[in-house]
Design a protein around this motif. Structure first.
Motif, short mmCIF file in Angstrom:
data_model
loop_
_atom_site.label_atom_id
_atom_site.label_comp_id
_atom_site.label_asym_id
_atom_site.label_seq_id
_atom_site.Cartn_x
_atom_site.Cartn_y
_atom_site.Cartn_z
N ASP A 15 0.81 -1.23 0.00
CA ASP A 15 0.00 0.00 0.00
C ASP A 15 0.84 1.27 0.00
O ASP A 15 0.36 2.33 -0.39
N THR A 59 -2.79 -2.78 -4.21
CA THR A 59 -2.55 -1.82 -3.13
C THR A 59 -3.28 -2.17 -1.84
O THR A 59 -3.14 -1.46 -0.85
N ASP A 60 -4.06 -3.25 -1.83
CA ASP A 60 -4.69 -3.71 -0.60
C ASP A 60 -4.90 -5.22 -0.69
O ASP A 60 -4.74 -5.82 -1.76
N LEU A 64 -1.85 -3.97 5.52
CA LEU A 64 -2.56 -3.46 4.35
C LEU A 64 -3.93 -2.93 4.74
O LEU A 64 -4.53 -3.41 5.70
N PRO A 65 -4.45 -1.97 3.96
CA PRO A 65 -5.82 -1.52 4.19
C PRO A 65 -6.84 -2.53 3.65
O PRO A 65 -6.49 -3.43 2.89
N ASP A 112 -5.95 -7.12 5.77
CA ASP A 112 -4.52 -7.17 6.06
C ASP A 112 -3.85 -8.37 5.40
O ASP A 112 -4.51 -9.28 4.89
#
Length: 125
Positions: free
Chosen positions: A9, A32-33, A55-56, A59
């Motif tokens: 991310d 990115t997630d 991670l957003p 996780d």
């Protein structure tokens, strides 16, 4: 050309690591997630996944468990990338299903050795 799924991310980490991997002759797909990472693991069938654990949305521990529980993706090797370097963090990553573990900040040559070792292991009959 081996395909690496980089799930990260942090834009600076993503940019630096992806450029260095590409220079070493690897194809890089980026998520990115954790949720996007799972979707790309299914869609792209990468040879290896580099998984940030913080991670957003979902996780890295949860995303790893899902990837390893899904028949289509369960054999893809996953290297955990994390700033979590406390006692027990490595075990926590391995228990989630990661095949290896590396700490941030990334020491690129060490990570590359781990990537190569897992790719060779996957290519073996």
């Amino acid at each position: 050309m081996p395909k690496i799924l980089l799930i990260e991310d942090n834009e600076m980490n993503r940019d630096m690591l992806s450029r260095r991997l590409i220079r070493k002759g690897l194809q890089v797909v980026i998520a990115t997630d954790g949720e996007q990472g799972i979707a790309l693991a299914l869609a792209e069938s990468p040879d290896l996944i580099l998984m940030d654990m913080s991670l957003p949305i979902l996780d890295g521990w949860s995303a790893t468990r899902i990837i390893k529980a899904t028949p289509a993706t369960q054999n893809i090797p996953i290297i955990a990338l994390t700033a979590h370097a406390m006692t027990g963090d490595r075990d926590k990553c391995l228990e989630a299903g990661c095949d290896d573990y590396d700490t941030k900040p990334i020491e690129f040559n060490r990570l590359l050795d781990k990537i190569q070792a897992l790719l060779v292991k996957e290519a073996a009959p």
